[in-house]
Scaffold this active site. Sequence first.
Site, PDB file in Angstrom:
ATOM      1  N   ASP A  10       0.874  -1.162   0.000  1.00  0.00           N
ATOM      2  CA  ASP A  10       0.000   0.000   0.000  1.00  0.00           C
ATOM      3  C   ASP A  10       0.921   1.225   0.000  1.00  0.00           C
ATOM      4  O   ASP A  10       2.138   1.092   0.199  1.00  0.00           O
ATOM      5  CB  ASP A  10      -0.876  -0.037   1.254  1.00  0.00           C
ATOM      6  CG  ASP A  10      -1.713   1.214   1.433  1.00  0.00           C
ATOM      7  OD1 ASP A  10      -2.329   1.663   0.458  1.00  0.00           O
ATOM      8  OD2 ASP A  10      -1.731   1.747   2.564  1.00  0.00           O
ATOM      9  N   ASP A  12      -0.317   5.173   0.925  1.00  0.00           N
ATOM     10  CA  ASP A  12      -0.704   6.162   1.932  1.00  0.00           C
ATOM     11  C   ASP A  12      -0.806   5.517   3.308  1.00  0.00           C
ATOM     12  O   ASP A  12      -1.514   4.517   3.488  1.00  0.00           O
ATOM     13  CB  ASP A  12      -2.058   6.784   1.574  1.00  0.00           C
ATOM     14  CG  ASP A  12      -1.944   7.805   0.456  1.00  0.00           C
ATOM     15  OD1 ASP A  12      -0.856   7.930  -0.107  1.00  0.00           O
ATOM     16  OD2 ASP A  12      -2.953   8.467   0.162  1.00  0.00           O
TER      17      ASP A  12
END
Length: 221
Positions: A10, A12
């Site tokens: 991922d 953020d």
Amino acid sequence: MTQIKAVIFDMDGLLVDSEPVWDKARAAMAAEAGKGWNEDDHKAVMGVSTQEWVDYMIQRLDLTLPPEQVQQHIIDRMVELYQAGVPYRPGAVAAVELAHAHYPTGVASGSPQVLIDTVTNDAAVAGKFQIVLSADTVPKGKPNPDVYLAVAKKLGVDPAACVCLEDSGNGILSGSRAGMKVIAVPDPRFPPSSEKLAHADIVLDSLEDFTLETIQQMEAL
């Protein structure tokens, strides 16, 4: 035992401490509109889709701009802030370097593609991802599995042979629903619920704890 053949990150909240940057960009636009931007506003738009935060800002700030301009204004500001210096989370760059040295790597993010590209082209991590993909390019964002399945497909790897690393509850669910092994690295400021965290295979306190052995542990699960 499943041999791990790819690692997908991922972005953020996991690799990048993005929430303060988003908040700064949105607060600046609020100030331009003569409005304040508080903690409740920050929480209301955290982790939602692009369309949802754009709609919230238009309503909250009484904006007369079309949604496309609001979105572009914030994203342009985010690009400027990232170009001035990407705020990596502790251990993020080392984790990417480690994964890249041993496995095909990818990024599966809910951010707009231009922001993902800005970060992944930064000198610290440039050239270390084979595939970088925004959830905006698939039918449904996280917690649905679409973006992780799409990255696995582009890497040419069975989802069951992938490890994904996530910080958020919706991200953990997304990776789990894709059939991947999930390493959760929660941000203590924005912890996922215990119900969602339970879908992770391993929970780390920090990416600084991420090692080759961590990935190899996944093969025994």
